[in-house]
Design an enzyme around this catalytic site. Structure first.
Site, PDB file in Angstrom:
ATOM      1  CG  ASP A 191      -3.264   7.306  30.576  1.00  0.00           C
ATOM      2  OD1 ASP A 191      -4.418   7.166  31.029  1.00  0.00           O
ATOM      3  OD2 ASP A 191      -2.993   7.191  29.372  1.00  0.00           O
ATOM      4  CD  GLU A 275      -8.415   6.623  33.924  1.00  0.00           C
ATOM      5  OE1 GLU A 275      -9.469   7.169  33.634  1.00  0.00           O
ATOM      6  OE2 GLU A 275      -7.411   6.653  33.208  1.00  0.00           O
ATOM      7  CB  CYS A 349      -5.128  27.734  28.908  1.00  0.00           C
ATOM      8  SG  CYS A 349      -4.499  26.045  28.704  1.00  0.00           S
ATOM      9  CG  ASP A 356      -1.355   8.430  25.717  1.00  0.00           C
ATOM     10  OD1 ASP A 356      -2.563   8.163  25.830  1.00  0.00           O
ATOM     11  OD2 ASP A 356      -0.677   8.120  24.724  1.00  0.00           O
TER      12      ASP A 356
HETATM   13 ZN   LIG Z   1      -6.292  24.584  29.170  1.00  0.00          ZN
END
Ligand SMILES: [Zn+2]
Length: 401
Positions: A191, A275, A349, A356
């Site tokens: 990234d 990216e 979750c 980042d």
């Molecule tokens: Zn999650």
């Protein structure tokens, strides 16, 4: 595959004059041809073909007004036309949507004040690397070269460049065979960020080395000094040269940093995903300056060619993949977050995510790479931990110590 090899040139005063003349002639040929095409366009006449422009050049060279064009290599002038033709082809392809990448504008006139002057010699021009290490350029002379690394094979062309700091370079195009490295286990997502230069899916954060950041600071100071000097004064000229030199130093240091980091990433990983930079889109915002400073595009281009050269996988992820909105652990997308939010807890979750690192893991996953996401998880207490220097340059270790 074709690679470029760049070397510093040290032309003698007499050769500098010959080079200046060649830059000037190439510029005149380029601008004349561009003006001829524009005039035809505005008069509603058909587009002047490449062959017509070339024939016109031959005629013009025989006239007394442009007789000085014969003082430079004919190949240099032909190549100036070739540059114009390429610029037009890219522009048309961009208009018709057949060209990938950023939109290309209409070719524009070259100026004596451009930051970069360049001429190109092809094999036809019979440029030659001499046994004594000098570079023989037709109608320029035998120019001394600093061979910072060996040239792997006979080059098919050489571009001679003069930058804004007045330095000359030879840029050779060389046909190179890929030389795959032994297979490596790890795969990685990258990234490219604003706080750190790059964040890796394994949790490492890489900051530009200290010497580069110092050089950048010095450049900014010089630029401020320049803006305070009155136009047309000798002091302003002096300040302008200082800015150009500082600029050249920053560009060199940045390129070294990019080379070292890209080589290390390609050597250590079997597959690399980044990216696709939305530089064009971001470039219009107020973030523009820092983005262009970071020079990502050059870095990504290095990753790409080194991956090809060393037999690694290179992936570019579409810029619309919401890498910073999706939890890299459970895959739930919980919407955009303002830039100042550096960590958050996934509502699905419960994992704590570093913006980042999470993005880097998502980049890797979008490329189909199986990275371990465990380090995308952070504990809330660790969020503001000090960022150390990344060990990408021998000096940075010392600075960190
Ligand atoms: Zn999650």
């Amino acid at each position: 595959m074709q690679l470029r090899y760049n070397y510093r040139l040290y032309p003698a005063p007499r050769q500098q004059i010959a080079l200046a003349k060649a830059f000037g002639c190439a510029r005149v040929v380029f601008n004349d041809a561009l003006a001829a095409r524009e005039a035809a366009y505005h008069a509603g006449r058909p587009y002047l073909t490449d062959a017509q422009l070339s024939a016109q050049l031959t005629v013009v060279k025989a006239t007394p007004e442009r007789a000085w064009l014969t003082e430079v290599s004919a190949v240099v002038l032909q190549q100036a036309l070739a540059d114009l033709n390429t610029a037009y082809r890219n522009f048309f392809a961009s208009l018709h949507g057949t060209r990938k990448g950023p939109k290309m504008g209409k070719p524009h006139f070259r100026s004596r004040k451009d930051h970069r002057q360049a001429i190109r010699f092809t094999a036809n021009a019979q440029f030659k690397v001499l046994p004594n290490g000098k570079l023989r350029l037709p109608k320029i002379g035998d120019v001394p070269v600093r061979w910072s690394r060996p040239l792997p094979s006979t080059p098919s062309s050489v571009t001679v460049i003069k930058d804004s700091a007045g330095r000359c370079f030879a840029s050779f195009v060389v046909e190179t065979e890929p030389s795959p490295l032994p297979e490596a286990e790890p795969v990685i997502g990258i990234d490219l960020g604003l706080n750190d230069f790059a964040v890796l899916s394994d949790g490492r954060k890489i900051t530009a080395p200290q010497f580069l950041r110092r050089a950048e600071k010095r450049l900014k100071r010089r630029q401020r000094e320049l803006s305070r000097k009155r136009k047309g004064t000798r002091n302003r000229d002096k300040a302008r040269v200082k800015v150009a030199r500082a600029h050249a130093r920053v560009a060199d240091a940045r390129r070294d940093f990019h080379h070292q980091l890209s080589t290390a990433l390609i050597r250590d990983n079997q597959a690399v995903a980044v990216e696709d930079l939305a530089v064009q889109a971001l470039g219009r915002t107020r973030l523009a300056k820092s983005i262009h400073d970071a020079g990502w595009a050059g870095f990504v281009a290095m990753l790409e060619y080194k991956a090809r050269l060393y037999g690694r996988e290179f992936h570019r992820i579409g810029r619309f993949t919401p890498t910073s909105q999706t939890c890299s652990l459970c895959g739930v997308k919980d919407g955009p977050k303002p830039l100042h939010i550096r960590t958050w807890q996934c509502r699905a979750c419960g994992a704590w995510l570093d913006r980042d690192i999470n993005a880097a893991v998502n980049v890797a996953k979008a490329a189909g790479l199986a990275v371990t996401a465990c380090r995308a998880q952070v504990r809330p207490g660790l969020v503001l931990a000090q960022r150390g220097e990344a060990g990408t340059h021998p000096k940075s270790h010392r600075d960190a110590a």
